[in-house]
Every structure is written in structure tokens, then in C-alpha cells.
Design an enzyme around this catalytic site. Structure first.
Site, PDB file in Angstrom:
ATOM      1  N   CYS A   2       0.876  -0.991  -0.200  1.00  0.00           N
ATOM      2  CA  CYS A   2      -0.211  -0.176   0.314  1.00  0.00           C
ATOM      3  C   CYS A   2       0.651   1.651  -0.118  1.00  0.00           C
ATOM      4  O   CYS A   2       1.553   0.953  -0.418  1.00  0.00           O
ATOM      5  CB  CYS A   2      -0.744   0.130   1.878  1.00  0.00           C
ATOM      6  SG  CYS A   2      -1.904  -1.348   1.387  1.00  0.00           S
ATOM      7  N   GLY A  76       3.240  -3.083   3.059  1.00  0.00           N
ATOM      8  CA  GLY A  76       4.037  -4.290   2.930  1.00  0.00           C
ATOM      9  C   GLY A  76       3.576  -5.398   3.419  1.00  0.00           C
ATOM     10  O   GLY A  76       2.553  -5.952   2.901  1.00  0.00           O
TER      11      GLY A  76
END
Length: 618
Positions: A2, A76
Site C-alpha cells: 500500500c 508491506g
């Protein structure tokens, strides 16, 4: 995977939600599947979501744990989240989602800052702890995921990308002269916590940050040491098996996904090992996230010296994977350079970055959202040519003259180590030939005062220390920045099995001659992969990776664009004597310049970067 952003005010002022939303919008390409903000008083968090694990809206961010007064934005993957979840459930924690984000929240609630020691993954996150009234931020052990920040005593602002910070009114968009100097003269980037923008810093890899009313406090939470031991003997089957099992498990963890997965494939031993390990892990009747057949993505050229198709075909034949090709063009690079620079945000040192850009675009076109990649193998396993020079010098320092002679003879089997132009380039590491290829003599005095105290050129330390430096400063950080920005430009998550910290710690503790021995680089990897990958690749000596015909492009297709850039009234003019630069470039076209093609490339990219971000003066 993201994009994150946020603001914490030290001065008691309220965070403006509209500013947070603007930062969030700047990161849309990193997370096209959703957006959210959390804003209360002096703290504001923003998130763009790329759905990879738990595709439901329950896993949207910012994610809150009301019981413990926590809110997190996270970029992540924590690959061992299932094991951690089970451990937390055994301790009485309850979960409402199947996401690794919630595991991160509960892990902090259970173990506080020590949760970082338990995470196996790539991450950058910011967690607001309302009970302790502080912001806890962290970056993974190797900095695979980015975390940029600005702090002026009144606020801490952070984001996954620089462009999200540039919209903050207090930040002046000014160039950083010391970083510019190192780039133009030494050809290095991402080697400190500074960026090309003077007021924007990076949270170093393997560090966490706590922000509270007293300010910003940064601390390292992990490190590793590379052994300088020499074994002087071959490796036992047990040692080779341990390495193979660690790498296999690292790959297996990185196959956890609720969306399709593919692999980057260059035709070298690193990426081939990943593709073949995936093939061995997933039975044909149950391919799971890799689909009916594993998809591989490669960059190829019609130039035989750069084309890896013969090796790639060997892998495809062995695994029955589905091959996808891209063929980067010189004209395409110029056409897309503006977009490439916008996403990279800082200058880069080689056009090979464009080959990677094209590969990730192809991944996007085929509907795959996650790829595995071989970054990190060359640095820790001494895959680059320069490491052989360092190894031979190490043997000489230790007065192991008989072995030095044998290794020197064996290395001659690989004549690519000693090709004339490559040799000249490599002599930089021994204080020889540095000025043959450097822009130093063209740099203006006002930039020279910013000379860096640390340089990878003319390195005279130990081989073990150089491995560590390349892992943490001189090589890997820039490659990880290129990969993160290129992949996220196309909303793709890239995973790096060789950077599993367990594997890195294991390899770091091995003797140096597990990495280079008997004329071979990556020695233990070659031993471990015997019987799993094609022999032509396991015993391959040359190295290309995602290279491009950069020198040819500079002499031909790019000529008019480069000459024009070198004559612009711009930031480049303040840094370099452009008349001499232009003359050297014209000498280069006639094959008479002392400068390498890399020098001209850097000067060209620097000018185009300054133009893209409207930087005209120091």
C-alpha cells in the site's frame, strides 16, 4: 502492499484532514483498491490499499484496535503472519480479519516494540498509540519498503513517497547539494538517510521512530555481521542442505497471497533458482496462487550480447512455466522518461531501471499482482565482478599466495571478469582509473565543498566489510528503491526471498569462500541448486540481469536529446561546466572521451529530473 502518509503535530495544532487527503491522493497508484484517513487532534493517518491478503473490506486501513487504543497504517507484508497469529491466539488475542495488518496491531499490543524482532517481512508502518500518546513508526530490516519524513520541530510528516510530502506548505522544494555531488561524481545514490530534496529524509532500514511531545527519537533494532573466516575446504552436504532449505522456506512464505503470483526471470542463477523452487513447491495438480502455470517475466533484446532468451528457454522447458517477454526500446525510454522520473522521484544510475519498468508494466497487463524477484543475492553471495578482485586481494593480505595463484588461474576461465572496458571500470575500486571515468573535473567549486566523506570507490577494506557495505549502503538500497517505485507505479507487489533475514544471517555467518571459491561466485548457491535448476544456468559464468544497450543508445537514438539537455539553462549548469561536458560528449560520440557512458547518462538524467520537479537553482 500500500501507500501510507501521516502528520503528527508537536505544537498542539490540529491536523487538517484536507491535507491528509491530498497526501493520500498522491499515492493512489500504490493502492488503487481503497483509501482511508484517521484524523483526531494532533495526529492524522492516511492509507491507500492494494489488496493482497484478505480481500474483504474488513481489512481496510487505517485499522483500529479499540481495546488497546491503537490505529495503524501499514505498507508491506509480514510473511510469517499465520504463525504469529497462532501464537497470539494462544495468548488469548481474538481476531476479526484474516489480514496480516491485524496481526501487526495485536503483536504490538502483546510485545510492544519487541514485535519488530518477530516480523519476517517487508514493511513500513505508523502506529498511533493513544494510551501512551506516541507515534510508533518502523521500517523493515533492509528497507524494502520506503519511509520518507520531514520534521521541523512543529510537526513530523511522513509518506511512502516524496511527492506526497511535497504538497505540505512548510516544505521547501530545494535540491540537496551533497547528495547531488555524490551522484554526479561517484555514481552512488541512497547511501545515506538524505534524499535529493534537502528537507526530506528517510527512516533508515532496520530502525524505528517514536514521535511524542518531546520530539522524534530514532533507534536501530537489528543488524548483522559478515564473517571474515576462510574455511579452505569444501562444504558438507548438511551445510548445503541448510542453505537450500532456508531459501526454499523463504520462497514458500512469499507465496502466501490471495491474488495471482508470478516471477521475474532474467536467466541468471538467482531468479532461475526462485522459479524452480516455486515449481518444486507447488504440485501441478494444485498450483494455487501461481495459477495453472507459473508466469515468468523477462526483458530481452535482439542484441546477442544482451539477450538471455537461450537461458530463459532452458528454465521454461524445465518448469513448463509460461514466459512473458518485453523488449525495451531506446525511443520508449525517452517517451516514458518523464513518467519514470515522476515515480522514481530521484535520479538513478543506469537505464537498466527502464527494463525493470517495462517488465512490471507487462506484469500489470497480465493481471498478476505479486511477483517474486532475486534482489539481494548478488550483494550477499558476491555475485558482482568487483567481489572477485576483493577476494584475490584478501588472499594476498593473508599471505595465502598458493591459493591466490590457483584462484587467479581459475578465475581466468571467466574472461568477462577481465574484458578491457570492464577492467578499466573495475579499477576504480583500487584507486586506479578513478579519473578515467569521473565527472569530478567538470564539477563547479560550489558543489565540490559538499564532497561526501564516504565513497565506494578506491575501497581498501576487507571483503567481509565490503559485503556488508553493499548490503546496507552502496548497492542494495538503491536497487530496492528502484524496484519499489517501479513495481508500485503499476500497482504491483514485488517480494524478495533472498532478503529473508534468516537467510541473510545464515549466509553472513558462513566463511567467505562459501561465496567465492574455485573460480566461482555464489559458490554455495550453485552447490545447493544442483539437480534443481538446469546445469547450463547453474554453471553459467557471465552476468547480465536486466541490462540495456545504454552505451549504444547514448551514441545513437538519444544523441539529440542528450545534446539538448547539456545546453539547457538549468540546475545542471550550476553543478557542471556544461561547455566542457558537451565537448566531452561529442568526443564520446567519436570514441575519444576519457569519460564513461555512465557519466553522460547521470548528467542527462540529473537534468531531466531537475526539469521534472521544477528545480532550477541550488
Amino acid at each position: 502492499m500500500c501507500g501510507i502518509a501521516g502528520i503528527y503535530r508537536f505544537d498542539g495544532k490540529a491536523v487538517a484532514r484536507s491535507l491528509l487527503e491530498g497526501m493520500c491522493d498522491a499515492l493512489q497508484h500504490r493502492g488503487p483498491d481503497g483509501a482511508g484517513t484517521f484524523c483526531t487532534g494532533t495526529i492524522g493517518l492516511a492509507h491507500r490499499r492494494l489488496k493482497i491478503i484478505d480481500l474483504s473490506d474488513d481489512a481496510n486501513q487505517p485499522m483500529a484496535d479499540k481495546e488497546h487504543g491503537l490505529v495503524v497504517v501499514y505498507n508491506g507484508e509480514i510473511y510469517n503472519y499465520l504463525e504469529l497469529k497462532q501464537e497470539l491466539q494462544d495468548e488469548g488475542f481474538r481476531f476479526r480479519t484474516a489480514s496480516d495488518t491485524e496481526v501487526l496491531l495485536k503483536a504490538y499490543a502483546a510485545w510492544d516494540i519487541d514485535c519488530l524482532q518477530r516480523f519476517n517481512g517487508m514493511f513500513a508502518f505508523a502506529l498511533w498509540d493513544s494510551k501512551n500518546q506516541h507515534l510508533f513508526c518502523a521500517r523493515d530490516r533492509f528497507g524494502v519498503k520506503p519511509f520518507y519524513y520531514y520534521s521541523d520541530g512543529k510537526q513530523l510528516s511522513f509518506a511512502s513517497e516524496i511527492k506526497a510530502l511535497l504538497i505540505i506548505p512548510e516544505i521547501q522544494v530545494k535540491p540537496n547539494t551533497s547528495v547531488i555531488h555524490d551522484y554526479l561524481t561517484l555514481g552512488i545514490v541512497d547511501h545515506t538517510d538524505e534524499t535529493f530534496f534537502s528537507e526530506i529524509l528517510k527512516l533508515p532500514a532496520a530502525h524505528y521512530l517514536i514521535a511524542n511531545r518531546s520530539g522524534v527519537h530514532i533507534k536501530r533494532y537489528w543488524g548483522f555481521h559478515v564473517s571474515d573466516h576462510l574455511k579452505n575446504a569444501d562444504f558438507s552436504p548438511v551445510e548445503t542442505s541448510d542453505f537450500r532449505e532456508l531459501l526454499k522456506n523463504a520462497v514458500q512464505l512469499r507465496l502466501r497471497s490471495d491474488v495471482p503470483i508470478g516471477s521475474c526471470l532474467s536467466g541468471g542463477i538467482d531468479s532461475t533458482s526462485i522459479v524452480c523452487l516455486i515449481n518444486s513447491l507447488i504440485p501441478p495438480q494444485s498450483k494455487g496462487p501461481v495459477g495453472d502455470y507459473q508466469k515468468t517475466y523477462s526483458s530481452v533484446y535482439p542484441i546477442s550480447s544482451l539477450d538471455e532468451r537461450p537461458y530463459i528457454r532452458e528454465v521454461i522447458s524445465s518448469t513448463k512455466a509460461e514466459a512473458k517477454w518485453v523488449e525495451p526500446k531506446a525511443e520508449g525510454f525517452l517517451d516514458e522518461l518523464d513518467s519514470l522520473l515522476w515515480h522514481q522521484e530521484e535520479p538513478f544510475c543506469s537505464s537498466s531501471i527502464y527494463a525493470q519498468w517495462c517488465v512490471f508494466r507487462k506484469v500489470k497487463e497480465t493481471g498478476v499482482k505479486v511477483v517474486l524477484d532475486g534482489q539481494g543475492a548478488d550483494e550477499q553471495l558476491c555475485g558482482y565482478r568487483k567481489f572477485y578482485y576483493f577476494f584475490l586481494r584478501e588472499l594476498k593480505k593473508r599471505n595465502l599466495l598458493g591459493r591466490l595463484f590457483r584462484e587467479g588461474l581459475l578465475s581466468l576461465k571467466n574472461m568477462s571478469y577481465f574484458r578491457g572496458v570492464d577492467l578499466k571500470h573495475s579499477l576504480r575500486y583500487f584507486h586506479l582509473g578513478r579519473h578515467w571515468t569521473s565527472l569530478s573535473s567538470l564539477i563547479k567549486p560550489e558543489l565540490l565543498c559538499s564532497r561526501s566523506a564516504t565513497s565506494p570507490i578506491g575501497y581498501s577494506g576487507s571483503l567481509a566489510r565490503r559485503i556488508q557495505l553493499d548490503m546496507t549502503r552502496f548497492s542494495l538500497p538503491s536497487l530496492l528503491r528502484y524496484e519499489d517505485k517501479n513495481s508500485m507505479a503499476f500497482s504491483i507487489e514485488s517480494r524478495t526471498p533472498y532478503l529473508d533475514f534468516r537467510l541473510v544471517e545464515y549466509v553472513a555467518g558462513l566463511p567467505l569462500d562459501s561465496k567465492i571459491s574455485r573460480g566461482w561466485t555464489k559458490y554455495i548457491l550453485r552447490l545447493a541448486m544442483k539437480g534443481l535448476i538446469p546445469e547450463t544456468i547453474r554453471c553459467r559464468r557471465d552476468k547480465l540481469a536486466f541490462d540495456t544497450p545504454q552505451e549504444q543508445w547514448l551514441r545513437n537514438e538519444w544523441r539529440s536529446s542528450v545534446e539538448r539537455a547539456f545546453q539547457e539553462d538549468s540546475l545542471l549548469r550550476e553543478c557542471i561546466d556544461q561547455e566542457k561536458l558537451l565537448q566531452e560528449y561529442r568526443n564520446f560520440l567519436l570514441r575519444k572521451s576519457r569519460l564513461s557512458h555512465n557519466s553522460f547518462f547521470r548528467a542527462f538524467i540529473f537534468q531531466k529530473w531537475a526539469e521534472r520537479f521544477s528545480l532550477s537553482s541550488l
